[in-house]
Design a protein around this motif. Structure first.
Motif, short mmCIF file in Angstrom:
data_model
loop_
_atom_site.label_atom_id
_atom_site.label_comp_id
_atom_site.label_asym_id
_atom_site.label_seq_id
_atom_site.Cartn_x
_atom_site.Cartn_y
_atom_site.Cartn_z
N ARG A 27 54.93 -20.49 12.33
CA ARG A 27 56.07 -20.27 11.44
C ARG A 27 56.22 -21.43 10.45
N ASN A 28 55.98 -22.65 10.91
CA ASN A 28 56.05 -23.80 10.01
C ASN A 28 54.94 -23.72 8.96
N THR B 286 55.97 -21.37 6.27
CA THR B 286 56.91 -22.02 5.36
C THR B 286 56.18 -22.94 4.39
N ASN C 143 67.74 -23.06 11.39
CA ASN C 143 66.94 -22.41 10.36
C ASN C 143 67.74 -21.35 9.60
N GLU D 93 69.09 -22.93 6.38
CA GLU D 93 67.97 -23.25 5.49
C GLU D 93 67.38 -21.97 4.90
N GLY D 94 67.28 -20.93 5.74
CA GLY D 94 66.75 -19.66 5.26
C GLY D 94 67.65 -19.04 4.22
N SER E 58 67.59 -21.49 0.92
CA SER E 58 66.30 -21.48 0.24
C SER E 58 66.00 -20.11 -0.36
N PHE F 49 59.43 -15.34 4.73
CA PHE F 49 60.55 -16.26 4.96
C PHE F 49 61.28 -15.93 6.26
N SER G 10 59.80 -16.94 9.49
CA SER G 10 59.91 -18.37 9.79
C SER G 10 61.34 -18.84 9.93
N LEU G 11 62.26 -18.29 9.10
CA LEU G 11 63.61 -18.83 9.01
C LEU G 11 64.71 -17.89 9.50
N LEU H 248 60.89 -26.92 0.74
CA LEU H 248 60.15 -26.08 1.68
C LEU H 248 59.00 -26.84 2.33
#
Length: 244
Positions: free
Chosen positions: A33-34, A37, A111, A114-115, A118, A159, A162-163, A215
């Motif tokens: 997942r990282n 991103t 997350n 942040e998700g 972003s 996205f 991951s987030l 990111l």
């Protein structure tokens, strides 16, 4: 078709893409997942580079005196930073994300915010969001928003994987933002000259660079506080054309 259908389509693709991403994301480990991103951060650099090509657009370079374009970009960003910091746009957006997290995902991780932040910025900042929405409002077609919807749909899958859920809820500020520009197109018609659009697009490219740095976890730039620069850029370009 009705004015705003392009944005409605865009919202739908963000939600659908996010749902798919969340389902897929459960099967991905944290390392992968990282990495996803990081890939999105690199792709955002490409998007930024594409937007920055507007800096050399003939409509901008021929309309402003030598060195005028860079001055417009610099002072737009500086003024935008002052106004955005005063209004605390970044804090407001993050607080909204936290409230939505409490409402929709109380057990979610950090997350979520942040998700939300972003994805909201990435989906809203691109020039297609403004130009496509204005075109939609003027009734000249939704081709640009169809393209944007397709890109946002695939981006939201990556996205959200991951987030998480915050990406899906980014459709709220994106919808408000694009409906606003659709209303401008509907009631005011074509309000910006090509050189003003180029100036705005260039500033948007700089903001996209800031998003890519976030990111990629290189530096936490308060990109949201720079958003007023998008509105300031065409105004400064007009002043530069008229008085310099």
């Amino acid at each position: 078709m009705f004015p705003g259908i392009g944005t409605a389509l865009n919202i739908s693709t963000i939600i659908i893409g996010s749902l798919i991403g969340i389902l897929v994301g459960k099967k991905l480990n944290e390392k992968l997942r990282n990495l996803i991103t990081d890939v999105l951060g690199c792709i955002t650099v490409i998007s930024a580079a594409d937007a920055l090509t507007a800096y050399w657009d003939p409509s901008l370079t021929k309309s402003l005196p030598n060195g005028g374009a860079i001055l417009v970009v610099i002072f737009s960003l500086l003024a935008g930073a002052l106004i955005g910091s005063w209004l605390k746009i970044e804090d407001a957006l993050e607080n909204l994300g936290k409230k939505l997290k409490t409402r929709f995902s109380p057990q979610g991780g950090s997350n979520f915010v942040e998700g939300f932040v972003s994805a909201s910025l990435i989906f809203a900042i691109g020039p297609l969001a403004i130009l496509g929405s204005i075109s939609d409002g003027m009734g000249t077609g939704i081709d640009q928003l169809v393209l944007k919807s397709t890109l946002d749909g695939f981006t939201s899958i990556a996205f959200a994987a991951s987030l998480g859920w915050g990406v899906a809820l980014s459709c709220l500020p994106v919808g408000i933002y694009q409906f606003f520009w659709t209303a401008i197109g509907l009631f005011l018609g074509a309000i910006l000259a090509p050189y003003q659009i180029a100036a705005m697009t260039t500033v948007g490219g700089v903001l996209l660079i800031g998003i890519s740095l976030r990111l990629l976890r290189i530096r936490e730039i308060a990109v949201a506080n720079l958003l007023p620069a998008l509105a300031i850029a065409p105004l400064l370009a007009l002043l530069a054309k008229q008085f310099i």
